[in-house]
Write a protein that holds these residues in place. Sequence first.
Motif, PDB file in Angstrom:
ATOM      1  N   LEU A   1       0.844  -1.203  -0.136  1.00 48.34           N
ATOM      2  CA  LEU A   1      -0.046   0.002  -0.172  1.00 48.34           C
ATOM      3  C   LEU A   1       1.150   1.164   0.011  1.00 48.34           C
ATOM      4  O   LEU A   1       0.503   2.262  -0.650  1.00 48.34           O
TER       5      LEU A   1
ATOM      6  N   SER B   1       1.860   1.970  -3.534  1.00 50.98           N
ATOM      7  CA  SER B   1       0.862   1.819  -4.528  1.00 50.98           C
ATOM      8  C   SER B   1       1.181   2.774  -5.755  1.00 50.98           C
ATOM      9  O   SER B   1       1.212   3.994  -5.296  1.00 50.98           O
TER      10      SER B   1
ATOM     11  N   ASN C   1       4.028  -1.357  -8.907  1.00 49.78           N
ATOM     12  CA  ASN C   1       3.156  -1.696  -8.427  1.00 49.78           C
ATOM     13  C   ASN C   1       1.778  -1.322  -8.781  1.00 49.78           C
ATOM     14  O   ASN C   1       1.585   0.143  -9.119  1.00 49.78           O
TER      15      ASN C   1
ATOM     16  N   TYR D   1      -3.701   0.726  -5.749  1.00 52.24           N
ATOM     17  CA  TYR D   1      -4.725   0.037  -5.067  1.00 52.24           C
ATOM     18  C   TYR D   1      -5.583   0.643  -4.630  1.00 52.24           C
ATOM     19  O   TYR D   1      -5.312   1.806  -4.163  1.00 52.24           O
TER      20      TYR D   1
ATOM     21  N   CYS E   1      -5.770  -4.613  -2.510  1.00 50.60           N
ATOM     22  CA  CYS E   1      -4.311  -4.904  -2.477  1.00 50.60           C
ATOM     23  C   CYS E   1      -4.357  -6.397  -1.809  1.00 50.60           C
ATOM     24  O   CYS E   1      -3.522  -7.163  -2.730  1.00 50.60           O
TER      25      CYS E   1
END
Length: 269
Positions: free
Chosen positions: A212, A215, A220, A223, A229
Amino acid sequence: MNDYIINFIQGGVAGVVSRTITSPFERLKILQQNYPSLYNRGVYVSFSQIYRTNGLIGLYRGNLTNCVRIFPQNAIQYSIFKLSKNNLQRYITNEHIIHFISGSIGGVLSYSAIYPLETVRSKLSVQKDEYRGIYDCLSKTTKKYGIFSLYKGIGISALGFIPFQGSNFLTYFYLKKYNTENNIIKSMLFGSISGFVSVSLTYPFDTIKRRLQLSGEYGNPMYKNTLDCCTYIMKHNGLRGFYRGLFSCYLKIIPANGIYFMIIDLLKT
């Protein structure tokens, strides 16, 4: 000097010393959590890969930020633990429950207080050359994603810190109670066992938090929330994805937690 100020200093110094010694394992753990396909060939090969790419300093990337955050975090955590313990003894007779609750309170409050630095540390640990330091990372992150992006994952982190620090302090003082001979070797051993127990119980919380925090960056996805996630990790990496980097974490937390409690006992004497 006031006892709580002494506890504050003891916790802060112990945290900085223990985390600096084990910093390379912390960085490897974060890389394995976020790049499972790149750092999946064992600890030695992964360390060699980091060394070839960034040199010796690459093994300690993000450690300055870690020390900046770890001193106040551990200082607040230990002083709050002692304060909570002294107050709870008036209402609760079971000392094991007192240690668990006091550790949980200290862990949640201290971690929440320094959480933006935890996010910055994660970014600096996995970056290539995007950020020049703590202030630059804070500035660019808030400008691009907003100030609340520094708190991504704080909910799941706080939830995870209740059993993490609760079981950590509970296990340590439980072992000390039945081994009355005080020496620093036993303090380190009991602290190491406590670290192993607590991280084994709560490691998935840490993986979700790291994802997170990063993110939308470094490959990545962005999320939507914690559930999104978790769904992404399960879909692409399976249940094992929540435990990526656990072995590296053991290599870090077992000695680090042992050193932490050993330093506190040394400072007390």
